[in-house]
Write a protein that holds these residues in place. Structure first.
Motif, PDB file in Angstrom:
ATOM      1  N   GLY A  48       0.804  -1.219  -0.021  1.00 21.31           N
ATOM      2  CA  GLY A  48       0.084   0.135   0.131  1.00 21.31           C
ATOM      3  C   GLY A  48       0.780   1.390  -0.018  1.00 21.31           C
ATOM      4  O   GLY A  48       0.207   2.507  -0.064  1.00 21.31           O
ATOM      5  N   THR A  49       1.999   1.121   0.204  1.00 22.50           N
ATOM      6  CA  THR A  49       2.889   2.201   0.041  1.00 22.50           C
ATOM      7  C   THR A  49       2.914   2.962  -1.190  1.00 22.50           C
ATOM      8  O   THR A  49       2.738   2.342  -2.315  1.00 22.50           O
TER       9      THR A  49
ATOM     10  N   ASN B 271       1.067  14.807   7.803  1.00 21.09           N
ATOM     11  CA  ASN B 271       0.717  13.701   9.075  1.00 21.09           C
ATOM     12  C   ASN B 271       0.741  14.273  10.748  1.00 21.09           C
ATOM     13  O   ASN B 271      -0.238  14.266  11.202  1.00 21.09           O
TER      14      ASN B 271
ATOM     15  N   ARG C  18      -2.262  14.993  12.776  1.00 19.46           N
ATOM     16  CA  ARG C  18      -2.872  14.324  14.037  1.00 19.46           C
ATOM     17  C   ARG C  18      -2.949  15.011  15.077  1.00 19.46           C
ATOM     18  O   ARG C  18      -3.543  14.781  16.047  1.00 19.46           O
TER      19      ARG C  18
ATOM     20  N   TRP D 157       7.138  10.402  13.152  1.00 21.20           N
ATOM     21  CA  TRP D 157       7.265   9.871  11.871  1.00 21.20           C
ATOM     22  C   TRP D 157       8.566   9.645  11.549  1.00 21.20           C
ATOM     23  O   TRP D 157       9.680  10.557  11.754  1.00 21.20           O
TER      24      TRP D 157
ATOM     25  N   ASP E 152       8.353   5.276   7.963  1.00 26.76           N
ATOM     26  CA  ASP E 152       7.246   5.984   7.527  1.00 26.76           C
ATOM     27  C   ASP E 152       7.282   6.269   5.886  1.00 26.76           C
ATOM     28  O   ASP E 152       6.277   6.326   5.063  1.00 26.76           O
ATOM     29  N   SER E 153       8.488   6.878   5.571  1.00 29.06           N
ATOM     30  CA  SER E 153       8.769   7.257   4.297  1.00 29.06           C
ATOM     31  C   SER E 153      10.136   7.177   3.974  1.00 29.06           C
ATOM     32  O   SER E 153      11.107   6.886   4.887  1.00 29.06           O
TER      33      SER E 153
ATOM     34  N   ARG F 299       4.607   5.377   3.201  1.00 25.68           N
ATOM     35  CA  ARG F 299       3.445   4.250   3.712  1.00 25.68           C
ATOM     36  C   ARG F 299       2.222   4.714   3.620  1.00 25.68           C
ATOM     37  O   ARG F 299       1.503   4.084   2.993  1.00 25.68           O
ATOM     38  N   ASP F 300       1.835   5.761   3.959  1.00 28.06           N
ATOM     39  CA  ASP F 300       0.371   6.373   4.009  1.00 28.06           C
ATOM     40  C   ASP F 300       0.276   7.141   2.716  1.00 28.06           C
ATOM     41  O   ASP F 300       0.581   8.368   2.766  1.00 28.06           O
TER      42      ASP F 300
ATOM     43  N   ASP G 180      -2.158   8.742   1.369  1.00 29.05           N
ATOM     44  CA  ASP G 180      -2.992   9.515   1.461  1.00 29.05           C
ATOM     45  C   ASP G 180      -2.088  10.879   1.910  1.00 29.05           C
ATOM     46  O   ASP G 180      -2.545  11.832   1.242  1.00 29.05           O
ATOM     47  N   ALA G 181      -1.377  10.514   2.536  1.00 23.86           N
ATOM     48  CA  ALA G 181      -0.606  11.715   3.453  1.00 23.86           C
ATOM     49  C   ALA G 181       0.282  12.381   2.121  1.00 23.86           C
ATOM     50  O   ALA G 181       0.310  13.630   2.123  1.00 23.86           O
TER      51      ALA G 181
END
Ligand SMILES: Cc1ncc(COP(=O)(O)O)c(C=O)c1O
Length: 449
Positions: free
Chosen positions: A126-127, A149, A153, A247, A275-276, A297-298, A300-301
């Motif tokens: 999903g990355t 991100n 949060r 992160w 995370d990246s 990884r996210d 959407d971010a």
């Protein structure tokens, strides 16, 4: 057009074949002759063949032979045949690769190349990813996602409201962070100096025992593949220390490729817990400039930080719009070169290429140490630091080697010691090139006071 492209193909072929015979650095006379291209802009048009003839006559001899097999400066790959040829074809396609529906071929090829790379690097399913100009911009894009991100949060929309009044973000970097990552932090408004610097060990790795206590919105920039030593931060240990809320970003401009080489992969264990990730394809994958990659990884971010919307841009499509993930809107389809490089090498060819560079770096280190020169780093990957004596003598040897022309290596200062850097990053470097270069280094050092 037909004859023009055939003419340029013949010239490019002659140029590449000539790289083995010529000195790696350009002749000073050839550099001086560039004046011929620097005249006033002509009023009248001319035949495109004349333009190419001028470029080849004056430009080609004045280039540094970076595409050849004995350029060991910076971290510079050459261009694999399939990647270079694909680059030419993609130039003929001339696709503005922003939107899937408009440029389906290149959007699809990039999506496939990203999928292959996420799998090869062992990143989480999903990355998301983006093709950018290089690791500097890959760091920028990934850290923009990080900024989004950690502030989201904390209840803050940084894209909408900017940084004025935002909750503060603690940014942690290792003392041997690459300056381009620091520049990216500056471009993001996070400040080049407003960072917590963690002391590094003798190889440039972040000292885990010196990490600060982590609380609140935090971004930690780790590095795999220090540009001088090739050493990598212990990303898993950083995660253990920081917990899940921080992160963690990995600058793996060339080090991420170590993940693919069976004998090197353990050096970068645990990077999947970040995370990246930022890397370059124009370094160790050996595609033409310019080509870097950001992975998040996210996904959407990343798109929250990068996507734009406008009535005339069809962003709601079935396929993935590359521009939803990149700093640029209009751009070339640099993923085509990557797709071609990966398709031509296959998994085993890629493994072999990375392993070979590491083996050749070790050969340099062993041979030069046996000649009495000092190797300043543990040769973990493809970087070797050599001192030929004190700073002044090392500088003289490097200058003499560059002038002699068998190979080209640059200079650095590593934790106070002046050293020559040998970076083995080209697909084209053979073991014979390494032996020829070692001989040249020994000869030049013996002749230099
Ligand atoms: C660790 C690291 N990060 C970032 C960069 C910058 O890469 P680029 O020049 O492709 O932007 C480099 C370049 O050597 C590097 O070694």
């Amino acid at each position: 057009m037909n004859n023009l492209l055939q003419d340029v193909a013949a010239r490019a072929d002659a140029y590449l074949n000539g790289l083995q015979q010529r000195k790696v650095a350009p002749d000073p006379a050839a550099v001086a002759a560039l004046d011929a291209l620097d005249g006033a802009l002509p009023d009248a048009p001319c035949d495109p063949r004349e333009v190419i003839e001028l470029l080849d006559r004056y430009g080609s001899p004045a280039t540094m032979a970076m595409g050849g097999s004995r350029f060991f400066g910076f971290v510079i790959g050459g261009a694999l045949p399939a990647a270079m040829a694909a680059n030419w074809l993609a130039t003929a396609w001339d696709q503005n690769s922003a939107m899937h529906n408009v440029t389906p071929a290149t959007a699809r090829l990039e999506q496939t190349a990203l999928r292959w790379l996420v799998d090869l690097f062992g990143l989480p399913a999903g990355t998301g990813g983006a093709f950018v100009t290089g690791a500097t911009v890959a760091n920028f894009a990934a850290l923009a996602a990080a900024r989004h991100n950690v502030l989201a949060r904390a209840g803050w929309n940084v894209e909408a409201d900017g940084l004025f009044g935002a909750p503060p973000i603690t940014v942690v970097v290792g003392d041997e962070v690459h300056p381009s990552a620091v520049k990216s932090l500056g471009m993001l408004g996070l400040g080049r100096n407003r960072v917590v610097r963690v002391p590094a060990d003798g190889q440039g790795r972040m000292r885990i025992d010196a990490l600060p206590r982590i609380s609140g919105p935090t971004i930690i920039c780790t590095q795999i593949g220090n540009v001088n030593t090739g050493a990598s931060d212990a990303v898993a240990a950083v995660r253990e220390h920081a917990g899940d809320d921080a992160w963690i970003h990995v600058d793996g401009a060339f080090g991420l490729w170590a993940r693919i080489a069976p004998s090197r992969a353990s050096l970068v264990d645990g990077i999947e817990r970040a995370d990246s990730w930022a890397t370059d394809a124009h370094k160790w994958l050996n595609v033409p400039y310019d080509c870097g990659l950001a992975f998040v990884r996210d996904a959407d971010a990343l798109s929250a930080a990068m996507a734009i919307t406008a009535e005339y841009l069809p962003t709601r499509t079935d396929g993935r719009n590359p521009a939803d993930f990149t700093p640029e809107l209009s751009r070339r389809a640099r993923g085509v070169d990557v797709w071609a490089a990966l398709r031509s090498l296959g998994r085993s060819g890629l493994e072999e290429m990375i392993e070979r560079s590491c083996r050749q770096a070790r050969r340099f280190a062993e041979a030069l140490a046996a000649s009495g020169f000092e190797i300043l780093n543990e040769v973990a990957l493809n970087q070797v630091l050599v001192a030929f004596g004190d700073a002044a003598r090392t500088q003289r040897v490097i200058a003499a080697l560059q002038a002699e022309g068998t190979c080209w290596c640059g200079i650095t200062v590593w934790q106070g010691r002046t050293a020559m850097r040998i970076s083995v990053s080209s697909w084209a470097t053979t073991d014979a090139d390494v032996e020829l270069s070692i001989e040249a280094m020994r000869r030049v050092a013996a002749e230099t006071e």
